[in-house]
Design an enzyme around this catalytic site. Sequence first.
Site, PDB file in Angstrom:
ATOM      1  N   ALA A   1       0.769  -1.244   0.000  1.00  7.57           N
ATOM      2  CA  ALA A   1       0.000   0.000   0.000  1.00  7.57           C
ATOM      3  C   ALA A   1       0.804   1.300   0.000  1.00  7.57           C
ATOM      4  O   ALA A   1       0.275   2.334  -0.404  1.00  7.57           O
ATOM      5  CB  ALA A   1      -0.959   0.002   1.175  1.00  7.57           C
ATOM      6  N   ALA A   2       2.053   1.294   0.465  1.00 10.26           N
ATOM      7  CA  ALA A   2       2.779   2.565   0.581  1.00 10.26           C
ATOM      8  C   ALA A   2       3.219   3.069  -0.792  1.00 10.26           C
ATOM      9  O   ALA A   2       3.527   2.250  -1.662  1.00 10.26           O
ATOM     10  CB  ALA A   2       4.004   2.388   1.475  1.00 10.26           C
ATOM     11  N   PRO A   3       3.209   4.382  -1.023  1.00 12.45           N
ATOM     12  CA  PRO A   3       2.913   5.444  -0.051  1.00 12.45           C
ATOM     13  C   PRO A   3       1.427   5.702   0.177  1.00 12.45           C
ATOM     14  O   PRO A   3       1.064   6.466   1.064  1.00 12.45           O
ATOM     15  CB  PRO A   3       3.576   6.678  -0.688  1.00 12.45           C
ATOM     16  CG  PRO A   3       3.551   6.410  -2.159  1.00 12.45           C
ATOM     17  CD  PRO A   3       3.716   4.921  -2.311  1.00 12.45           C
TER      18      PRO A   3
ATOM     19  N   ASP B   1      -0.911  -4.160  -5.710  1.00 13.80           N
ATOM     20  CA  ASP B   1      -0.171  -3.268  -6.601  1.00 13.80           C
ATOM     21  C   ASP B   1       1.294  -3.669  -6.404  1.00 13.80           C
ATOM     22  O   ASP B   1       1.996  -3.117  -5.574  1.00 13.80           O
ATOM     23  CB  ASP B   1      -0.434  -1.820  -6.176  1.00 13.80           C
ATOM     24  CG  ASP B   1       0.127  -0.808  -7.148  1.00 13.80           C
ATOM     25  OD1 ASP B   1       0.220  -1.120  -8.347  1.00 13.80           O
ATOM     26  OD2 ASP B   1       0.479   0.304  -6.703  1.00 13.80           O
TER      27      ASP B   1
ATOM     28  N   CYS C   1       3.426  -1.357 -12.454  1.00 10.96           N
ATOM     29  CA  CYS C   1       3.718  -0.191 -13.285  1.00 10.96           C
ATOM     30  C   CYS C   1       4.799  -0.602 -14.291  1.00 10.96           C
ATOM     31  O   CYS C   1       5.837   0.039 -14.391  1.00 10.96           O
ATOM     32  CB  CYS C   1       4.117   1.015 -12.454  1.00 10.96           C
ATOM     33  SG  CYS C   1       5.416   0.704 -11.291  1.00 10.96           S
TER      34      CYS C   1
HETATM   35  N1  SAM Z   1       0.150   0.835  -3.986  1.00 11.97           N
HETATM   36  C1  SAM Z   1       1.109   1.895  -3.724  1.00 11.97           C
HETATM   37  C2  SAM Z   1       0.507   3.227  -4.115  1.00 11.97           C
HETATM   38  O1  SAM Z   1      -0.412   3.251  -4.949  1.00 11.97           O
HETATM   39  O2  SAM Z   1       0.907   4.248  -3.540  1.00 11.97           O
HETATM   40  C3  SAM Z   1       2.428   1.620  -4.435  1.00 11.97           C
HETATM   41  C4  SAM Z   1       2.968   0.262  -4.115  1.00 11.97           C
HETATM   42  S1  SAM Z   1       4.563  -0.085  -4.749  1.00 11.97           S
HETATM   43  C5  SAM Z   1       4.245  -0.326  -6.406  1.00 11.97           C
HETATM   44  C6  SAM Z   1       4.838  -1.692  -4.159  1.00 11.97           C
HETATM   45  C7  SAM Z   1       4.974  -1.816  -2.658  1.00 11.97           C
HETATM   46  O3  SAM Z   1       5.172  -3.204  -2.363  1.00 11.97           O
HETATM   47  C8  SAM Z   1       6.148  -1.070  -2.071  1.00 11.97           C
HETATM   48  O4  SAM Z   1       5.703  -0.190  -1.082  1.00 11.97           O
HETATM   49  C9  SAM Z   1       7.033  -2.163  -1.462  1.00 11.97           C
HETATM   50  O5  SAM Z   1       7.631  -1.782  -0.248  1.00 11.97           O
HETATM   51  C10 SAM Z   1       6.066  -3.299  -1.262  1.00 11.97           C
HETATM   52  N2  SAM Z   1       6.723  -4.638  -1.298  1.00 11.97           N
HETATM   53  C11 SAM Z   1       7.998  -4.937  -1.640  1.00 11.97           C
HETATM   54  N3  SAM Z   1       8.223  -6.265  -1.535  1.00 11.97           N
HETATM   55  C12 SAM Z   1       7.060  -6.813  -1.100  1.00 11.97           C
HETATM   56  C13 SAM Z   1       6.659  -8.147  -0.783  1.00 11.97           C
HETATM   57  N4  SAM Z   1       7.494  -9.171  -0.902  1.00 11.97           N
HETATM   58  N5  SAM Z   1       5.401  -8.344  -0.356  1.00 11.97           N
HETATM   59  C14 SAM Z   1       4.531  -7.298  -0.245  1.00 11.97           C
HETATM   60  N6  SAM Z   1       4.866  -6.025  -0.536  1.00 11.97           N
HETATM   61  C15 SAM Z   1       6.101  -5.780  -0.956  1.00 11.97           C
END
Ligand code: SAM
Length: 459
Positions: free
Chosen positions: A107-109, A174, A227
């Site tokens: 979810a971040a940011p 995402d 993305c």
């Molecule tokens: N959904 C967010 C937004 O719209 O602002 C952007 C999300 S970004 C594309 C992907 C996120 O997945 C990052 O914040 C990252 O820290 C997290 N991430 C990285 N490895 C992961 C894992 N193994 N399982 C779940 N989340 C993960």
Amino acid sequence: MKLPDLFFDRIAAQIGTDEARLLLKAIERPSPVSVRINPVKNNCISGNFQVPWCKYGYYLDERPVFTLDPDFHAGAYYVQEASSMVLWHILETIAPGGNISVLDLCAAPGGKSTLAAAWLSGKGMLVANEVVKTRANVLKYNILKEGHANVIITCVQPSELGRSGPTFDIVIVDAPCSGEGMFRKDPEAVSHWSVQNVETCAVRQKSIIADILPALKEGGFLIYSTCTYNHEENINNADYFASEFGMEGRHIPLDESWGISVIEGKKTTGYQFFPHRVRGEGFFVTVLQKTEVNGTKGFGSKPKTSGISTLPPKSMECLKPWLKNEGMVVFEGSDGLIHVIPEAMLTQVDSMFKAKVYMLGAGITAGKLTKDVFIPDHSLALSHSMSTLLPRVELDKTEALLYLKKQLNTIRSGTKGWTIASYNGNALGFLKNLGDRINNYLPNEYRILMDLPTDITAL
Ligand code: SAM
């Protein structure tokens, strides 16, 4: 910007050389600027063009210094890349009415989470999860600004959420990806690109989905997005989820004029945003519905004993002037802080407490009650759960920025005591008016760090 030759060869093989050249040209042009306004706060920000797939999305002609706009700090809008706002259209299509439970796993940011929270508009429930702690804190701040009480923020691995019991009507993933669609906005992404990284990402995405699917209800929807452009992380993965995990691809009707490319897989349909076809960054999304029973219990199953203890009547009396209470449960969390959540969410929150899922936030943090003295939390000021009867002071732009910089010393108000600092009718935070000076209760971590221009009035 020099893109790897191999990237060009691969994308040309996928969409044709002419299209690939157009894509490369688009990547050289500046990124569009877009915001999604918060429908329940007042807005000064204005864009001339609406993002066609999102009711509250707007393109701006230029990029303002958002930090110098008090409305930005009040959560009146969220700066979000336009393509990803298609989530609004998808939610409207698959779950009209919206009184449902949603998990946003990565979810971040907070772009998708704040959109989902705005779309739910206080109904149902959203769990916004982020595995990386530092990023989860940013997520928490962005959710806090949105102001809804029906949101829980967790910071756990997908497998832990998958195992922990609660199940959701919609799971948004995402996924972390190779970021080809971000080359324009984030040139750093180019230096991390390699075919090997594409393959690593595709494997990680499969594992994330396998881990989280137990948390999706039978009949529920998985919204999977990246993305990036390559098929491995997108449509091939979607087909894999369909064939391996008992899911069916779902079609999302789109207006052709939007310019979104439809990609037909073997079992699923994907929607690809190319910057040379839409006014937005590269983005892929697909929707699958879970058709197989996996034996998980729904949120409806009530725990035998409650892990949440509601407050005694005397404490509730102290809180009365601060809160709008209808349909809300007020409880003290293990952090010693008072939280407010919708009554309808009690069972779900309780089961997460019991499963010891690490939560960074549950509903609105109202504040701290010590020996009948209540100190309100910043989260309450920006929420829709705060009483509308609390004293407010409307600041002008200079005063608002000084408040946000923690340099405002006095206010033009005779009312002493706790007061909401407001700009444009939106709460910015709490202050305590002592008459000849104020105490500023804006948390230090949320204050403006940049220098304010010498002539703020000219802004
Ligand atoms: N959904 C967010 C937004 O719209 O602002 C952007 C999300 S970004 C594309 C992907 C996120 O997945 C990052 O914040 C990252 O820290 C997290 N991430 C990285 N490895 C992961 C894992 N193994 N399982 C779940 N989340 C993960």
